[in-house]
Design a protein around this motif. Structure first.
Motif, PDB file in Angstrom:
ATOM      1  N   LYS A  28       0.805  -1.224   0.000  1.00 54.31           N
ATOM      2  CA  LYS A  28       0.000   0.000   0.000  1.00 54.31           C
ATOM      3  C   LYS A  28       0.839   1.276   0.000  1.00 54.31           C
ATOM      4  O   LYS A  28       0.565   2.199  -0.780  1.00 54.31           O
TER       5      LYS A  28
ATOM      6  N   ILE B 208       2.050   1.879  -3.462  1.00 55.77           N
ATOM      7  CA  ILE B 208       0.977   2.356  -4.345  1.00 55.77           C
ATOM      8  C   ILE B 208       0.616   3.797  -4.016  1.00 55.77           C
ATOM      9  O   ILE B 208       0.354   4.616  -4.911  1.00 55.77           O
ATOM     10  N   ASP B 209       0.613   4.134  -2.746  1.00 54.92           N
ATOM     11  CA  ASP B 209       0.339   5.518  -2.341  1.00 54.92           C
ATOM     12  C   ASP B 209       1.387   6.467  -2.924  1.00 54.92           C
ATOM     13  O   ASP B 209       1.076   7.581  -3.352  1.00 54.92           O
TER      14      ASP B 209
ATOM     15  N   ASP C 207       0.850   6.915  -6.661  1.00 60.80           N
ATOM     16  CA  ASP C 207      -0.382   7.695  -6.845  1.00 60.80           C
ATOM     17  C   ASP C 207      -0.064   9.190  -6.740  1.00 60.80           C
ATOM     18  O   ASP C 207      -0.563  10.003  -7.533  1.00 60.80           O
ATOM     19  N   LYS C 208       0.760   9.551  -5.766  1.00 56.54           N
ATOM     20  CA  LYS C 208       1.173  10.946  -5.621  1.00 56.54           C
ATOM     21  C   LYS C 208       2.059  11.399  -6.780  1.00 56.54           C
ATOM     22  O   LYS C 208       2.169  12.599  -7.045  1.00 56.54           O
TER      23      LYS C 208
ATOM     24  N   ASP D 286      -2.095   6.458 -12.371  1.00 51.24           N
ATOM     25  CA  ASP D 286      -3.462   5.997 -12.130  1.00 51.24           C
ATOM     26  C   ASP D 286      -3.377   4.626 -11.466  1.00 51.24           C
ATOM     27  O   ASP D 286      -3.014   3.628 -12.098  1.00 51.24           O
ATOM     28  N   THR D 287      -3.699   4.569 -10.180  1.00 48.97           N
ATOM     29  CA  THR D 287      -3.507   3.336  -9.405  1.00 48.97           C
ATOM     30  C   THR D 287      -4.800   2.548  -9.200  1.00 48.97           C
ATOM     31  O   THR D 287      -4.804   1.556  -8.473  1.00 48.97           O
ATOM     32  N   ARG D 288      -5.878   2.951  -9.849  1.00 52.62           N
ATOM     33  CA  ARG D 288      -7.171   2.315  -9.580  1.00 52.62           C
ATOM     34  C   ARG D 288      -7.194   0.823  -9.917  1.00 52.62           C
ATOM     35  O   ARG D 288      -7.953   0.057  -9.316  1.00 52.62           O
TER      36      ARG D 288
ATOM     37  N   GLU E 123       3.039   8.147 -17.750  1.00 54.53           N
ATOM     38  CA  GLU E 123       3.017   8.025 -16.286  1.00 54.53           C
ATOM     39  C   GLU E 123       4.412   7.765 -15.736  1.00 54.53           C
ATOM     40  O   GLU E 123       4.803   8.340 -14.713  1.00 54.53           O
TER      41      GLU E 123
END
Length: 773
Positions: free
Chosen positions: A542, A545-546, A549-550, A554-556, A575
């Motif tokens: 996590k 991924i965080d 994302d910052k 696109d981490t969806r 990206e």
């Protein structure tokens, strides 16, 4: 004696004749009035399409939207008509003189209609030249239709032209009229207006045209369809020489100069400005979609919608045309070489261009390609049955297909053409300034005309080991690790139930070797999977991924599972480049910018870019991550950039090993290779430029058979190397070859060799210990 008539009868006769005269005039006036009214109505009907004053002040013209690079150079245009107007000051004197000499010698002496020329044309029925002035020709192009059905209609149109020409002369100066004519005329081959014509036929701006080039363009005004330089060069040259003769006759050039210029060739330098041609085609395609979204949210002051094909907008972009050309050249140079090796290896491949799949899977790929093809869509729209559509794919047809040295005329079935195109490896590349977010180069593929899918923004592919720096950066930031910290290089298992795992996960090293302790710097340089797995287990999926994302990813669709550590997520080049840029920019993420400003045709600013930034990592964590990636180019898979891997330039030409680029400056980077060698990546960084490169097939089943050829270091890295060589050799481009900016008072140990030498005999307490993972 003759008899005389009585006076009374004579008076009666005179009275009768006078009355008849009045009756005659009555009827003349009566019918004349009726005829006048009829003619008035008829005249009004005939001339109802004459422009009013408003139209005269603002003649309707389709103006192309111009795409401008960071240096002010035109990259391309969006248009219904490829017209970009210029001002009179942008027209060289010899261009204006050439047009006047051949089209309207008395241009400055008449008021729209050349009386002498008109009289001559009528007297000799046009056999000794027409009488249309430049002003009349402009009137014809702006305000009257082409009429050719009858002599009467042609004569009526000529009267209209006279009326409008006189009004134009009252409304505008001579300079304004001739400028409008230059901007309006269609020179063919998508060259509407003098600026497009000079760029397309001579790759120059109008002011850069020489006399002989100006004469050729002026000659085309007579009939551009007839005097087409691409189809009838000899006829065009004859016409050009007529213009030069007229220029000499009117004193614009001497007889001696005329003779010299008439001997010259046309020297056409054809540079088409179609949507499929020119520089930055993939970027322009993406920009087109960007603008369509922008105009939805930004209306004109009257509430109407901007039209990017007609409103003459100016789009100022971040692209550097010189860097863009170098990027495109680098992609072409490397891809054409590596394609030869790929084609050679496929000669013995029964399922070429695919590997590791059976016949049924191969057929599925082809069938899917058929159903999304233009042929299938067109025939479906025409109401054709699926049976007929499928049958059409098996019929041979003449077609032009892609070739590295130019399009190839051939005959093949549409089905075979699908296989042919799928046999080509594809590539994508993007280059960005990390401090500003300015995208400087965007190459979405090997040829936009034949391979339109953009690999920079639209495409997402597995990124392999290029994901590992995100794991390392997270661990460095959270655990304050040093590049010199050591980790066991042994097999490592993350058990089922931990970090979202549904079963035990034990990654293997790509080279199959294990044992001993390795520093983090050596682990990343060697892309050791077991070490990355240990780091991710320590921090968890996590936080990683965080972090991305910052960094604009696109981490969806990225699951929170340990396997992401080895690069299982699908990401775009766009990206990846924007995310990596934060490492170089001292931990600050800057959102990529492609459009810096938008103006309307009058120069009013409609949009001004405002930078968007975000602090993501500490300066120290960012710098340490960069330092780790410098190890990749010093001792890891990127070491061939230092000239220590390839044996010769001939090896590179044969796509066997690589190329000894022999870079001496600091370079940080990371290679990436996915399963079955389907995707090859290289992310390369210098202090002021971050560039990402991807190479692979359209389908994951299109790949090399071995890692020797299919790894990122062989497929993608050479493009970066060639590109940077070009940049450093170009005096018009400034790219740093210095050190990455180092934060002040950094506490992390960076020089592992020096540290170990200094602490060998000082006790183990000062030496970095094995990390307790």
């Amino acid at each position: 004696m003759a008899k005389t008539a009585p006076k009374s009868s004579s008076k009666k006769k005179e009275s009768k004749e006078g009355f008849s005269k009045y009756i005659k005039w009555f009827w003349i006036l009566f019918f004349g009035g009726i005829l006048s009214v009829a003619l008035l109505f008829l005249f009004t009907a005939w001339f109802s399409d004459l422009p009013d004053e408003t139209q005269m002040e603002n003649p309707e013209t389709n103006l192309a939207t111009e795409i401008i690079d960071s240096k002010g150079e035109t990259l391309g245009k969006f248009y219904k008509e490829n017209r970009t107007p210029v001002k009179y000051d942008s027209l060289p004197d010899h261009l204006v003189n050439a047009l006047i000499a051949v089209e309207d010698e008395r241009y400055y002496d008449h008021s729209g209609i050349d009386g002498r020329g008109t009289a001559r044309a009528i007297t000799y029925l046009g056999t000794k030249g027409g009488a249309s002035t430049i002003t009349q020709q402009l009137a014809k192009q702006f305000f009257t239709d082409q009429v050719s059905s009858s002599k009467f209609q042609r004569a009526l149109q000529k009267v209209k032209e006279w009326v409008i020409a006189v009004r134009l002369e009252r409304q505008y100066t001579k300079e304004e009229i001739i400028t409008m004519y230059f901007n309006k005329y269609d020179f063919l081959n998508q060259a509407i207006g003098i600026r497009s014509a000079s760029r397309i036929y001579f790759s120059k701006e109008p002011m850069e045209l020489n006399t002989v080039e100006s004469a050729m363009l002026a000659g085309m005004f007579k009939n551009s369809s007839l005097y087409n330089p691409l189809k009838r060069p000899e006829l065009v040259k004859q016409r050009r020489n007529v213009v030069l003769a007229q220029m000499a006759k009117n004193g614009f050039i001497t007889e001696e100069v005329k003779n010299e210029l008439q001997a010259e060739d046309l020297n056409i330098e054809y540079s088409p400005e179609g949507h499929d041609e020119g520089v930055a085609t993939y970027f322009r395609a993406y920009l087109q979609e960007f603008l369509k979204e922008w105009i939805k949210e930004n209306k004109k002051t009257d509430g109407s919608t901007y039209n990017i094909y007609r409103d003459g907008l100016k789009i100022y972009t971040s692209i550097d045309s010189d860097m863009q050309r170098h990027a495109e050249d680098a992609v072409k140079e490397h891809m054409s070489h590596i394609q030869k090796e790929f084609t050679r290896q496929n000669k013995k491949n029964k399922t070429a261009p695919f590997r590791d799949i059976d016949v049924d899977e191969t057929e599925d790929i082809i069938q899917r390609a058929m159903k999304v093809s233009d042929r299938w869509k067109k025939m479906t729209a025409e109401g054709k049955s699926e049976k007929d559509i499928r049958a059409s794919f098996k019929k041979k047809t003449d077609m032009r297909v892609f070739g590295w040295d130019g399009d190839i005329d051939t005959t093949m079935t549409p089905r075979d053409s699908i296989i042919y195109y799928k046999s080509f490896l594809r590539s994508g590349m993007m280059s960005m300034k990390p401090q500003t977010g300015e995208v400087k180069a965007w190459v979405g593929g090997i040829n936009y005309k034949h391979f339109k899918y953009d690999a920079v923004k639209k495409q997402k592919r597995q990124i392999g080991s290029t994901f590992k720096p995100f794991v390392y950066a997270t661990a460095i930031d959270q655990l304050h690790l040093s590049p010199c910290d050591k980790v066991p290089n042994t097999q490592y298992t993350i058990e089922a139930g931990k970090h979202g795992n549904t079963k035990d996960w034990t990654p293997k090293n790509s080279d199959g070797s294990y044992g001993g302790l390795v520093t983090l710097k050596d682990a990343l340089a060697g892309s050791i999977n077991t070490v990355t797995a240990r780091l991710l287990d320590r921090v968890g999926p996590k936080p990683v991924i965080d972090l991305i994302d910052k960094l604009g990813v696109d981490t969806r669709k990225i699951p929170e599972v340990p396997s992401i550590a080895l690069g299982t997520p699908d990401l775009s080049i766009f990206e990846m480049v924007s995310a990596y840029s934060a490492f170089v920019n001292e931990g600050v993420y800057v959102k990529p910018v492609i459009v810096t400003r938008i103006e309307d045709k009058n120069g009013t600013v409609l949009y001004q870019h405002i930078p968007e930034t975000k602090d993501v990592l500490s300066k120290e964590a960012a710098y340490v991550t960069v330092n780790l990636m410098e190890g990749v180019t010093q001792a890891g898979s990127g070491r061939r950039l230092r000239g220590t891997w390839a044996t010769s330039r001939q090896d590179y030409k044969n796509a066997v090993t690589g190329y000894p680029y022999d870079f001496k400056n600091p370079i940080a980077g990371k290679t990436g290779t996915t399963q079955n060698n389907s995707d090859g990546w290289f992310m390369g960084m210098v202090p002021d430029l971050v560039t990402g490169v991807w190479v692979g097939g359209e389908d994951r089943a299109t790949h090399f058979s071995s890692t020797r050829y299919g790894q990122g270091a062989t497929m993608a890295l050479p493009i970066w190397g060639i590109y940077m060589k070009y940049l450093y050799a170009d005096e018009n481009i400034e790219v740093s070859d210095g050190n990455f900016p180092k934060p002040e008072n950094i506490s992390t140990i960076l020089d592992c060799e020096e540290f170990e030498e200094n602490n060998t005999n000082n006790g183990d307490e000062d030496v970095p210990e094995e990390l307790d993972f």
